[in-house]
Enzyme design. Structure first.
Site, short mmCIF file in Angstrom:
data_model
loop_
_atom_site.label_atom_id
_atom_site.label_comp_id
_atom_site.label_asym_id
_atom_site.label_seq_id
_atom_site.Cartn_x
_atom_site.Cartn_y
_atom_site.Cartn_z
N ALA A 1 38.72 49.16 30.85
CA ALA A 1 40.18 48.94 30.72
C ALA A 1 40.66 48.09 31.88
O ALA A 1 41.68 48.37 32.52
CB ALA A 1 40.93 50.27 30.69
N ALA B 1 33.60 44.59 28.51
CA ALA B 1 34.46 43.88 29.50
C ALA B 1 34.45 44.67 30.80
O ALA B 1 35.43 45.29 31.18
CB ALA B 1 35.88 43.74 28.95
N GLU C 1 37.22 53.71 29.53
CA GLU C 1 37.26 53.30 30.94
C GLU C 1 36.63 54.40 31.80
O GLU C 1 37.05 55.56 31.75
CB GLU C 1 38.72 53.04 31.37
CG GLU C 1 38.94 52.92 32.87
CD GLU C 1 38.11 51.82 33.53
OE1 GLU C 1 38.16 50.67 33.07
OE2 GLU C 1 37.40 52.13 34.52
N ARG D 1 32.69 40.50 35.88
CA ARG D 1 31.92 39.26 35.82
C ARG D 1 31.03 39.16 37.06
O ARG D 1 31.33 39.77 38.08
CB ARG D 1 32.88 38.05 35.76
CG ARG D 1 33.76 38.06 34.50
CD ARG D 1 34.69 36.86 34.47
NE ARG D 1 33.98 35.61 34.39
CZ ARG D 1 33.53 35.06 33.25
NH1 ARG D 1 33.75 35.63 32.09
NH2 ARG D 1 32.87 33.91 33.27
N HIS E 1 72.89 34.52 36.89
CA HIS E 1 73.21 35.55 35.92
C HIS E 1 73.52 34.90 34.58
O HIS E 1 74.26 33.90 34.57
CB HIS E 1 74.42 36.37 36.38
CG HIS E 1 74.87 37.37 35.36
ND1 HIS E 1 74.20 38.57 35.18
CD2 HIS E 1 75.88 37.34 34.46
CE1 HIS E 1 74.81 39.24 34.21
NE2 HIS E 1 75.83 38.52 33.76
N ASP F 1 34.76 31.55 41.81
CA ASP F 1 34.17 32.84 41.46
C ASP F 1 32.81 33.06 42.11
O ASP F 1 32.45 34.20 42.44
CB ASP F 1 33.97 32.95 39.94
CG ASP F 1 35.25 33.34 39.21
OD1 ASP F 1 36.31 33.38 39.85
OD2 ASP F 1 35.16 33.59 37.99
P1 NAD Z 1 37.54 44.19 35.62
O1 NAD Z 1 36.75 44.37 36.85
O2 NAD Z 1 38.98 43.81 35.69
O3 NAD Z 1 37.48 45.56 34.75
C1 NAD Z 1 36.27 46.15 34.32
C2 NAD Z 1 36.49 47.63 34.06
O4 NAD Z 1 35.34 48.17 33.41
C3 NAD Z 1 36.69 48.44 35.35
O5 NAD Z 1 37.90 49.15 35.27
C4 NAD Z 1 35.46 49.38 35.36
O6 NAD Z 1 35.76 50.64 35.90
C5 NAD Z 1 35.11 49.49 33.88
N1 NAD Z 1 33.70 49.87 33.60
C6 NAD Z 1 32.59 49.39 34.20
N2 NAD Z 1 31.48 49.98 33.66
C7 NAD Z 1 31.91 50.85 32.69
C8 NAD Z 1 31.26 51.77 31.77
N3 NAD Z 1 29.90 51.89 31.71
N4 NAD Z 1 32.02 52.51 30.94
C9 NAD Z 1 33.38 52.38 30.97
N5 NAD Z 1 34.04 51.55 31.82
C10 NAD Z 1 33.32 50.79 32.67
O7 NAD Z 1 36.70 43.15 34.74
P2 NAD Z 1 37.09 42.32 33.43
O8 NAD Z 1 38.24 42.92 32.74
O9 NAD Z 1 35.78 42.19 32.69
O10 NAD Z 1 37.52 40.91 34.01
C11 NAD Z 1 36.58 40.11 34.74
C12 NAD Z 1 37.26 39.21 35.74
O11 NAD Z 1 38.00 38.21 35.07
C13 NAD Z 1 38.21 39.98 36.63
O12 NAD Z 1 37.99 39.61 37.97
C14 NAD Z 1 39.57 39.55 36.17
O13 NAD Z 1 40.51 39.52 37.21
C15 NAD Z 1 39.32 38.15 35.59
N6 NAD Z 1 40.28 37.90 34.52
C16 NAD Z 1 41.57 37.62 34.86
C17 NAD Z 1 42.52 37.43 33.87
C18 NAD Z 1 43.94 37.13 34.24
O14 NAD Z 1 44.16 36.65 35.34
N7 NAD Z 1 44.90 37.42 33.39
C19 NAD Z 1 42.18 37.56 32.53
C20 NAD Z 1 40.86 37.87 32.23
C21 NAD Z 1 39.93 38.04 33.24
#
Ligand code: NAD
Length: 481
Positions: free
Chosen positions: A190, A277, A212, A280, A452, A320
Site C-alpha cells: 500500500a 508494488a 500491506e 523499486r 478568494h 534513482d
Molecule cells: P513504496 O516503497 O512506496 O511502497 C511499497 C510498500 O510495499 C511498502 O509499504 C511495504 O511495506 C510494502 N511491502 C513490501 N513487501 C511486502 C509484502 N511481502 N507484503 C505486503 N506488503 C509489502 O514502493 P512503490 O509503491 O512500489 O513505489 C516505488 C517508488 O516509486 C517509490 O519510491 C515511490 O515514491 C515512487 N513512485 C512515486 C510516485 C509519485 O510520486 N506519485 C508514483 C509512483 C511511484
C-alpha cells in the site's frame, strides 16, 4: 572511431535528460544513450517516468476519475448523462498517446539544445570510455571527460513470494496495460504505486484488495493526514489490509491464489490479477561498474559523494540509481545541479524541501517533516490544521474532503513541514515548498494574502491555526514535543 564528448550520459530518464540538456546549455558537447524499449518494440527517451510510470499512470488516473465522476457526481450538479460507458481500449490508447507526446518532447528538446541522443545500451569501460551498442547490434566506443550514470531503477521482484509472470502477476508497468478490467484485483504493497493503481482499477470497477505488511498506512506521511487518506480510500471501496504480509502467490487457470499472514493467522484470497508494488531497486545491470571501479553499496545503489562523484574518477551518478527519494523531480534537480557543478557553477540540491505527491482522490502531498518525525528528532513543535470543508471553493467544486497541516518549530516559528490531503494539493504543495526554500516562518504565510475564493486559502487558514488566528475554521492546534 572513438568520438569524444565533454559529457556522456547513460540513461535518458528524468535524471539523465535534464543533465544532458543543462550541460549542453552550458557549452558542453553531450551524448545521451538510452536503452528504453517499449512493449510495442519502439524506443523512446524519458525512462520509467514518461513511458511506464508517472505520466501514463496520471493519464489513467484522470480518465478513471472522469469515469467515476460521470457516474457518481454529475447528478449533484443537475447534469444527467444517461448510461456512462467504458471503452477501455480507447482509454489505454489515449494514455499511450500522452506518454508518446511527452517522450517525443524530449527528442525535440535534445535537438533544440544540440544534445546527441541515441538509442541502445551504454557500458562503462573505464579510462573515460563508454561502449555503445545500438538495438540492432552496432557497436562503438566513445570517450568523455565526464560520464554520468543515470540508469534509474526497476520494480522489486518478489522472486520467492510472488514472481512476475507478465500474465497474472505483474509489475506497475504491466498494471497500466490490462486489456480488460479485472473482476478481482490484488495488490501487494500500500505504498504510492499500490494506492494510485488501486484507485485506477477500483474506479473502473475492479474489486480491489491491497495487502500491506506494515501496521501503519503511509508511515512517511503525517499520521493525521494518512489516517484521513485511509478513511477516504476505504470509503471509496478500496479494501486496504494493514499488517498483512504476503507469503506466497500461485497462478492457476482460475486466478492467482495469494497466501498472507495477518494478526497471527494465515489466510488466502483469489484474484484475477495481482500487482506487486513493493518498491523499486537500482538498475545497474550490465553497466560495467566493476570494470570501471564504480562501487555499489550493500543494496546495489551507486555510491556517490555530495557532488555526485562515484569511486571512479570522471564518473558521476544521479537519480534513482543513487538512492534517496525515488522521485522524478529529485532526479531532475540532481541532473541539473551536477551539470552546473561540472561547468564550474555553484549549485546544490536542497534535500530538505523535496515535495512528494500521491495522486489519489483526494490527493496527498507533503514537504518536510511530519509531526511524528519532528517529535522523534526531539524538536518542540506547534501545529495547526484546517479542513477543506471550511473552504468555499472546495464546496463549489464538490471536493471538501481533507485538510492542510503545518508543523512549525515552537521556538523559532520556522516551518518544518506541511502535509496535506485534499483537492489539487499536488499544486498547493508548491507554495509550501517555496516558503520552506526561503526559510519562511508560519507568520510569513499568515501575513501573505491568498486570493478568494481559492483552495490555497486552506493553506493560509492552516498557518493561521498554528497560532489560533484562523477565521473560517476551528483552530485545531497543538504544541509540545
Ligand atoms: P513504496 O516503497 O512506496 O511502497 C511499497 C510498500 O510495499 C511498502 O509499504 C511495504 O511495506 C510494502 N511491502 C513490501 N513487501 C511486502 C509484502 N511481502 N507484503 C505486503 N506488503 C509489502 O514502493 P512503490 O509503491 O512500489 O513505489 C516505488 C517508488 O516509486 C517509490 O519510491 C515511490 O515514491 C515512487 N513512485 C512515486 C510516485 C509519485 O510520486 N506519485 C508514483 C509512483 C511511484
Amino acid at each position: 572511431m572513438n568520438e569524444s564528448y565533454d559529457m556522456i550520459v547513460i540513461g535518458g530518464g528524468p535524471a539523465g535528460y535534464p543533465a544532458a540538456i543543462r550541460a549542453a546549455q552550458l557549452g558542453m558537447k553531450v551524448l545521451c544513450i538510452d536503452g528504453w524499449v517499449n512493449h510495442d518494440g519502439s524506443y523512446s527517451f524519458g525512462g520509467t517516468c514518461l513511458n511506464a510510470g508517472c505520466i501514463p499512470s496520471k493519464a489513467l488516473l484522470e480518465s478513471s476519475e472522469l469515469y467515476h465522476r460521470a457516474q457518481h457526481e454529475l447528478a449533484v450538479h443537475g447534469i444527467g448523462v444517461g448510461e456512462v460507458g467504458l471503452d477501455l481500449k480507447k482509454m489505454l490508447d489515449r494514455k499511450q498517446a500522452v506518454s508518446k507526446a511527452n517522450s517525443g518532447g524530449v527528442k525535440l528538446l535534445f535537438q533544440a539544445n544540440k544534445v546527441t541522443g541515441v538509442f541502445g545500451t551504454g557500458k562503462l569501460l573505464g579510462q573515460g570510455k563508454v561502449g555503445y551498442k545500438s538495438h540492432d547490434g552496432q557497436e562503438q566506443t566513445y570517450s568523455a571527460k565526464h560520464i554520468v550514470v543515470a540508469t534509474g531503477s526497476e520494480p522489486v521482484n518478489l522472486a520467492k513470494v510472488a514472481p512476475f509472470d507478465g500474465e497474472r502477476i505483474v509489475d506497475s508497468w504491466g498494471a497500466l496495460e490490462f486489456a480488460e478490467v479485472p473482476g478481482r484485483l490484488g495488490i501487494i504493497g500500500a505504498g504510492v504505486i499500490g494506492v494510485e493503481l488501486g484507485s485506477v482499477w477500483s474506479r473502473l470497477g475492479a474489486k480491489t484488495v491491497i495487502l500491506e505488511a506494515l501496521p501503519t498506512f503511509l508511515p512517511m506521511v503525517d499520521q493525521q493526514v494518512a489516517k484521513e487518506g485511509l478513511r477516504q480510500l476505504t470509503k471509496q471501496g478500496l479494501d486496504i489490509r494493514l499488517g498483512a504480509k504476503v507469503m506466497g502467490a500461485k497462478s492457476g487457470k482460475d486466478g492467482v491464489t495469494v497466501e498472507f499472514e495477518q494478526g497471527g493467522k494465515t489466510a488466502t484470497e483469489v484474484f484475477d490479477k495481482l500487482i506487486v508494488a513493493v518498491g523499486r531497486r537500482p538498475y545497474t545491470k550490465d553497466l560495467g561498474c566493476e570494470v570501471a571501479g564504480v562501487q555499489l553499496d550493500e543494496r546495489g545503489f551507486v555510491k556517490v559523494d555530495a557532488n555526485y562523484r562515484t569511486s571512479a574518477a570522471g564518473v558521476y551518478a544521479v537519480g534513482d540509481v543513487i538512492g534517496g527519494a525515488m522521485l522524478a523531480h529529485k532526479g531532475i534537480e540532481e541532473g541539473v545541479v551536477l551539470a552546473e557543478q561540472l561547468a564550474g557553477e555553484k549549485s546544490e540540491v536542497n534535500y530538505r524541501t523535496v515535495p512528494a505527491v500521491i495522486y489519489t482522490n483526494p490527493e496527498i502531498a507533503w514537504v518536510g517533516m511530519s509531526e511524528e518525525q519532528a517529535k522523534a528528532a526531539g524538536i518542540e513543535v506547534k501545529t495547526g490544521s484546517s479542513p477543506f470543508a471550511a473552504n468555499g471553493r472546495a464546496r463549489a467544486i464538490e471536493s471538501t474532503a481533507g485538510l492542510v497541516k503545518f508543523i512549525s518549530d515552537a521556538k523559532t516559528d520556522r516551518v518544518l513541514g506541511v502535509h496535506m490531503i485534499g483537492p489539487y494539493v499536488s499544486e498547493l504543495i508548491g507554495e509550501a515548498v517555496t516558503a520552506m526554500e526561503y526559510g519562511a516562518t508560519t507568520a510569513d504565510i499568515q501575513l501573505t494574502m491568498h486570493a478568494h475564493p481559492t483552495l490555497s486559502e486552506t493553506v493560509h487558514e492552516a498557518a493561521l491555526a498554528v497560532d489560533g488566528h484562523a477565521i473560517h475554521s476551528a483552530n485545531k492546534r497543538k504544541s509540545g514535543i
